[in-house]
Design a protein around this motif. Sequence first.
Motif, PDB file in Angstrom:
ATOM      1  N   UNK A 535     -34.380 111.443  52.615  1.00  0.00           N
ATOM      2  CA  UNK A 535     -35.726 111.713  53.100  1.00  0.00           C
ATOM      3  C   UNK A 535     -36.010 113.206  52.978  1.00  0.00           C
ATOM      4  N   UNK A 536     -37.252 113.501  52.717  1.00  0.00           N
ATOM      5  CA  UNK A 536     -37.689 114.888  52.650  1.00  0.00           C
ATOM      6  C   UNK A 536     -38.125 115.307  54.041  1.00  0.00           C
ATOM      7  N   UNK A 537     -37.646 116.468  54.461  1.00  0.00           N
ATOM      8  CA  UNK A 537     -37.950 116.930  55.812  1.00  0.00           C
ATOM      9  C   UNK A 537     -38.444 118.371  55.734  1.00  0.00           C
ATOM     10  N   UNK A 538     -39.505 118.661  56.491  1.00  0.00           N
ATOM     11  CA  UNK A 538     -40.008 120.036  56.522  1.00  0.00           C
ATOM     12  C   UNK A 538     -39.354 120.779  57.683  1.00  0.00           C
ATOM     13  N   UNK A 539     -38.777 121.934  57.386  1.00  0.00           N
ATOM     14  CA  UNK A 539     -38.154 122.740  58.438  1.00  0.00           C
ATOM     15  C   UNK A 539     -39.253 123.511  59.174  1.00  0.00           C
ATOM     16  N   UNK A 540     -39.443 123.207  60.442  1.00  0.00           N
ATOM     17  CA  UNK A 540     -40.558 123.835  61.163  1.00  0.00           C
ATOM     18  C   UNK A 540     -40.460 125.362  61.183  1.00  0.00           C
ATOM     19  N   UNK A 541     -39.231 125.886  61.204  1.00  0.00           N
ATOM     20  CA  UNK A 541     -39.081 127.337  61.265  1.00  0.00           C
ATOM     21  C   UNK A 541     -39.475 128.029  59.968  1.00  0.00           C
ATOM     22  N   UNK A 542     -39.281 127.322  58.858  1.00  0.00           N
ATOM     23  CA  UNK A 542     -39.550 127.960  57.571  1.00  0.00           C
ATOM     24  C   UNK A 542     -40.978 127.704  57.090  1.00  0.00           C
ATOM     25  N   UNK A 563     -51.689 126.955  58.915  1.00  0.00           N
ATOM     26  CA  UNK A 563     -50.804 127.936  59.558  1.00  0.00           C
ATOM     27  C   UNK A 563     -49.903 127.334  60.645  1.00  0.00           C
ATOM     28  N   UNK A 564     -49.878 126.007  60.719  1.00  0.00           N
ATOM     29  CA  UNK A 564     -48.959 125.344  61.644  1.00  0.00           C
ATOM     30  C   UNK A 564     -47.937 124.582  60.792  1.00  0.00           C
ATOM     31  N   UNK A 565     -46.696 124.446  61.292  1.00  0.00           N
ATOM     32  CA  UNK A 565     -45.707 123.678  60.535  1.00  0.00           C
ATOM     33  C   UNK A 565     -46.212 122.255  60.248  1.00  0.00           C
ATOM     34  N   UNK A 566     -46.001 121.798  59.022  1.00  0.00           N
ATOM     35  CA  UNK A 566     -46.443 120.469  58.626  1.00  0.00           C
ATOM     36  C   UNK A 566     -45.348 119.432  58.880  1.00  0.00           C
ATOM     37  N   UNK A 567     -45.742 118.167  58.838  1.00  0.00           N
ATOM     38  CA  UNK A 567     -44.784 117.081  59.083  1.00  0.00           C
ATOM     39  C   UNK A 567     -44.977 115.997  58.018  1.00  0.00           C
ATOM     40  N   UNK A 568     -43.845 115.420  57.584  1.00  0.00           N
ATOM     41  CA  UNK A 568     -43.922 114.328  56.606  1.00  0.00           C
ATOM     42  C   UNK A 568     -43.756 113.002  57.337  1.00  0.00           C
ATOM     43  N   UNK A 569     -44.665 112.090  57.102  1.00  0.00           N
ATOM     44  CA  UNK A 569     -44.558 110.756  57.684  1.00  0.00           C
ATOM     45  C   UNK A 569     -43.611 109.931  56.808  1.00  0.00           C
ATOM     46  N   UNK A 570     -42.408 109.652  57.317  1.00  0.00           N
ATOM     47  CA  UNK A 570     -41.386 108.982  56.505  1.00  0.00           C
ATOM     48  C   UNK A 570     -41.792 107.559  56.112  1.00  0.00           C
ATOM     49  N   UNK A 586     -39.171 127.437  50.498  1.00  0.00           N
ATOM     50  CA  UNK A 586     -37.936 126.661  50.689  1.00  0.00           C
ATOM     51  C   UNK A 586     -37.912 125.981  52.051  1.00  0.00           C
ATOM     52  N   UNK A 587     -39.056 125.479  52.441  1.00  0.00           N
ATOM     53  CA  UNK A 587     -39.151 124.897  53.773  1.00  0.00           C
ATOM     54  C   UNK A 587     -38.913 123.398  53.768  1.00  0.00           C
ATOM     55  N   UNK A 588     -38.747 122.826  52.574  1.00  0.00           N
ATOM     56  CA  UNK A 588     -38.562 121.374  52.517  1.00  0.00           C
ATOM     57  C   UNK A 588     -37.162 121.059  52.012  1.00  0.00           C
ATOM     58  N   UNK A 589     -36.422 120.299  52.788  1.00  0.00           N
ATOM     59  CA  UNK A 589     -35.046 119.962  52.424  1.00  0.00           C
ATOM     60  C   UNK A 589     -34.883 118.449  52.314  1.00  0.00           C
ATOM     61  N   UNK A 590     -33.780 118.062  51.645  1.00  0.00           N
ATOM     62  CA  UNK A 590     -33.487 116.641  51.503  1.00  0.00           C
ATOM     63  C   UNK A 590     -32.311 116.299  52.402  1.00  0.00           C
ATOM     64  N   UNK A 591     -32.461 115.247  53.175  1.00  0.00           N
ATOM     65  CA  UNK A 591     -31.361 114.778  54.028  1.00  0.00           C
ATOM     66  C   UNK A 591     -30.956 113.379  53.590  1.00  0.00           C
TER      67      UNK A 591
END
Lengths: 603, 176
Positions: A535-542, A563-570, A586-591
């Motif tokens: 799953x792709x996840x957005x890191x709120x801090x980055x 300007x607010x951290x985004x969220x991915x609906x899995x 580099x705010x989106x990572x794969x888990x």
Amino acid sequence: MGTGQYKVKVGLATCGVAAGGQKTYEKLRQLLSGLGIDPEKTGCMGMCYCEPLVEVITPEGKSYVYGSVDEKEAEKIVREHIQGHRPVKELLVLSPEEETEHSPYMEKQHRVLLGFLGKVNPESIDSYLSAGGYEAVKKAVGTMTPEEVIAEIEIAGLRGRGGAGFPTHLKWKFTREAPGEQKYLVCNADEGDPGAFMDRSILESNPHGVVEGMIIAGYAIGATQGYVYCRAEYPLAIKNLRKAIAEAREHGYLGEKICGSGFNFNIQIREGAGAFVCGEETALLMSMEGKRGMPRFRPPYPAQKGLFGLPTCINNVETLANVPCIISRGGKSYSSLGTENSKGTKVFALAGKIKRGGLVEIPMGMTINEIVFDIGGGISTGKKFKAVQTGGPSGGCIPAELGDTPVDYDSLQAIGAIMGSGGMLIMDEETCMVDVARFFLSFTCDESCGKCTFCRAGTKKMLEILDKITEGRGEESDIDLLVELGEQIKAGSLCGLGQTAPNPVLTTIKYFRDEYLAHVRDKRCPAKICKALIRYVILPDACVGCGVCRRNCPVNAISGAPKEPHVIDQEICIRCGLCQAGCRFDAIVVETGLPEADTDKKR
Amino acid sequence: MIKVKNNSPATGDNIKIIDEIVRRHNIHRGAAIPILQEIQTTFGFVPPEAITRISDLTGIAESELYSIATFYAQFRLEPVGKNIICVCHGTACHLAGAEKVTEALQHATGARPGGTSPDGLFTLEKVACLGCCSLAPVMTVNGETVAKVTPEKARAVVKSLREAAQKNKTAKGGRP
């Protein structure tokens, strides 16, 4: 002055053109016309990783090779090197004065066949003649009997380069001895293995070498007609070959009474129509007869009953291209290279996660590690070398631990892989072995002609099981089922396609069972490739909330205020990765695997 | 689809062209494949009317011609879009992310792999290895090779082709 004596060559095989070589060539032509220099088109020098390539040969005969030359760099080379007589150091990949980081790529190779590639102009017979071309035809047809030619090939120990490794002299002998007036020679240029482009490069860059080999082979087996069965996907190869055949005819190397002897020989081109199975010799013959390319039962072998029922010898492009070298230099000199049972050199198409990918020619017996690290310069991504795949969909995956294995027919077979036609795919840690096995199997499943039940239905079943595993629905028993089914398909198929189709699965299970287990037990894809398990996840801090990912997402799975951290609906996400590709922070990572929280709960 | 009928090759001059193609190849044995290949090069696909005509001229049964045309991946029995995009799905391209490129193209063009977009502008194909493995992933756009494609690059190509088509349309006075 003296600028008129410079020679400039531009590599314009498919790789070069794809990298923009045509533009570089046009620019050079325009710039050099004022200096009285006509840049020459050549074929593939084999350094595909730094195309477009430009070679500058000085009046003294020194050769400088420049890599990744676009129009701007072409200008610089003309201004500084050809007009200013100072090589442009930062663009050089090969220099006569000093070692470059690219030098080992060429130095570690043994270029017998490839020596012509990138040196001769594929569109000019004169260029081939001045490199010693057609001397072997004169020698063979003019001074040797067909039996002597076959004996020379036997001394050389040449084996079929299409993958199976059958001794070439035996094929020739059987066809020669088969009764019948009319015999055929077929050059198999239906290079269908994904990841292999040796034959394409040879045909594009030195078509006369193949034509010459065919003439000698035709003479040896007593054929009067030769065919080249070439993939339609190789338009440049067909164009250059067509020109070469016409020029050879004009010069009397094809046609009647070749080189003043009583030997008549002609060559025709037949274009394939896109069927992998047609690389198999009996399927190829069916296709040439205008039918569906479905393999025939052997015996009778093509040497007895081939094209239109007449004795036919089928050789691969590289095999035939070796023939003039053997006749010119003598079989003994050729057999001094290589190992006990695998003589001479072999051309490989080095690709995948490799720093210096391209066409390389090595003496048989060189180890995998030498090819990957010394010639290829190691892994391109900086990650760990994981495995190499040889022989395409018919071959096997060799783990990095077996990197000391010498590359020859027998050693590769002993570890479950094959030499194959020459594709060599390098994989790093980010490659999922289950996904690779699934990829090859979906290819063979698609390409199965449907004649044998085990191949037709068996590969489909195996694919279904692999789908199950990559989608996270697999069970441990599936792995054993794959092995069992694989063995049965090998035993129950008529031709090479079915007999080898399970190899990629069987070898990955043999050497990478852990990865299969991670998929079925932990529902985890260690390489983070299999879509259902990541799953792709957005890191709120980055995340800075720039909104690029939100706009890139084709299914509107991403939400968030500016300007607010985004969220991915899995639930909505289709794992296409477009969000990650476009993110500059580099705010989106794969888990992979079960989410951390769930794992904790389980414990 | 309506367009096809307008270009139906089995009328007037086109019959002559088909006859000429058959005549040229039929002297060789086993010429069915080269005939179909040239028909496709000429018309962009193999129209059913052409198969009937070839069968009449050569004596090869229509069923056999269909069996050949459906066996080989090269032959198309339906017309193609204005632009043909082929994404290489060879091994090297697969490892380098060809799947993502195809997916991006699918979204950008509206065509499924193997099909044509509803607006008739794009045909999208997954093809076997094109042999440019060192430049992976690779696609061809109307026969021209594009190297080291990314999903973004692919979408940009589609965008520019779409704009070019739009321009053409306006230049022709808004007629389709």
